[in-house]
Design a protein around this motif. Structure first.
Motif, mmCIF file in Angstrom:
data_model
loop_
_atom_site.group_PDB
_atom_site.id
_atom_site.type_symbol
_atom_site.label_atom_id
_atom_site.label_comp_id
_atom_site.label_asym_id
_atom_site.label_seq_id
_atom_site.Cartn_x
_atom_site.Cartn_y
_atom_site.Cartn_z
ATOM 1 N N LYS A 93 9.092 1.754 6.385
ATOM 2 C CA LYS A 93 8.742 0.328 6.308
ATOM 3 C C LYS A 93 7.506 0.143 5.437
ATOM 4 O O LYS A 93 7.462 -0.741 4.567
ATOM 5 N N LYS A 94 6.514 0.972 5.639
ATOM 6 C CA LYS A 94 5.291 0.901 4.843
ATOM 7 C C LYS A 94 5.596 1.155 3.366
ATOM 8 O O LYS A 94 5.061 0.475 2.489
ATOM 9 N N MET A 95 6.465 2.120 3.098
ATOM 10 C CA MET A 95 6.848 2.414 1.719
ATOM 11 C C MET A 95 7.570 1.216 1.092
ATOM 12 O O MET A 95 7.339 0.893 -0.077
ATOM 13 N N ASP A 96 8.422 0.562 1.858
ATOM 14 C CA ASP A 96 9.133 -0.619 1.365
ATOM 15 C C ASP A 96 8.142 -1.735 1.050
ATOM 16 O O ASP A 96 8.231 -2.376 -0.001
ATOM 17 N N THR A 101 4.900 -4.734 -3.089
ATOM 18 C CA THR A 101 3.589 -5.047 -3.670
ATOM 19 C C THR A 101 3.489 -4.507 -5.087
ATOM 20 O O THR A 101 2.994 -5.191 -5.988
ATOM 21 N N LEU A 102 3.958 -3.296 -5.299
ATOM 22 C CA LEU A 102 3.932 -2.693 -6.636
ATOM 23 C C LEU A 102 4.779 -3.510 -7.609
ATOM 24 O O LEU A 102 4.357 -3.765 -8.748
ATOM 25 N N ASP A 103 5.953 -3.940 -7.175
ATOM 26 C CA ASP A 103 6.802 -4.779 -8.022
ATOM 27 C C ASP A 103 6.069 -6.070 -8.397
ATOM 28 O O ASP A 103 6.122 -6.513 -9.548
ATOM 29 N N ARG A 104 5.402 -6.659 -7.435
ATOM 30 C CA ARG A 104 4.654 -7.899 -7.696
ATOM 31 C C ARG A 104 3.521 -7.657 -8.686
ATOM 32 O O ARG A 104 3.298 -8.435 -9.618
ATOM 33 N N LEU A 105 2.800 -6.570 -8.513
ATOM 34 C CA LEU A 105 1.718 -6.223 -9.440
ATOM 35 C C LEU A 105 2.258 -5.985 -10.845
ATOM 36 O O LEU A 105 1.671 -6.447 -11.835
#
Length: 125
Positions: A93-96, A101-105
Motif C-alpha cells: 500500500k505504501k509503495m502504491d 506521488t512520484l507520478d504526480r511529481l
C-alpha cells in the motif's frame, strides 16, 4: 565479531545495536567471559533483517513480535507468516501511494520543463 566490527559492517551505531538488543528487536547477543558482545552469523542475520525491514519503514513493534515468536519455536510458524503477510500488505500500500506521488511529481516537473521552453505555464492543476 565485536560490536565495533558489526557497527562498521552494517553502518549502524553501537548505541543502535545495543538498543535493538535491549528492546528485543534482535535476540540477546552472546557474550565473552569478560562480558563483551560476541556477534555470531546468526546475530548478524538478525541485524541484517532488522536493518532491511526498518529501512523499508516497517515499525519496530511487529519486528519485536516477530523476534519473540521466532524464539518460541516452530509452533509459531503460522503466526510469523501472518505477521509478515500483514506487513507486506502495508508495504505494498505504501509503495502504491509512493508511486502515485512520484507520478504526480513527474507530471509537475514535465509541466515546468515545457514552461521553461515555451515561457508559458498553464495552471490546470
Amino acid at each position: 565479531m565485536t560490536i565495533t566490527e558489526v557497527s562498521k559492517k552494517y553502518d549502524m551505531s553501537q548505541d543502535t545495536l545495543r538498543y535493538y538488543e535491549r528492546i528485543g528487536l534482535i535476540p540477546p547477543v552472546n557474550r565473552t567471559k569478560s562480558g563483551i558482545r560476541d556477534y555470531t552469523e546468526e546475530s548478524c542475520a538478525w541485524i541484517e533483517l532488522a536493518k532491511c525491514m526498518r529501512s523499508a519503514g516497517i515499525p519496530i513493534e511487529p519486528l519485536i513480535e516477530y523476534c519473540v515468536l521466532t524464539q518460541q519455536g516452530d509452533t509459531t510458524i503460522a503466526a510469523r507468516k501472518d505477521l509478515l503477510t500483514e506487513e507486506r500488505k502495508k508495504l505494498l500500500k505504501k509503495m502504491d501511494d509512493t508511486k502515485k506521488t512520484l507520478d504526480r511529481l513527474n507530471y509537475k516537473i514535465d509541466r515546468y520543463e515545457k514552461a521553461e521552453i515555451t515561457g508559458v505555464l498553464s495552471w490546470d492543476e
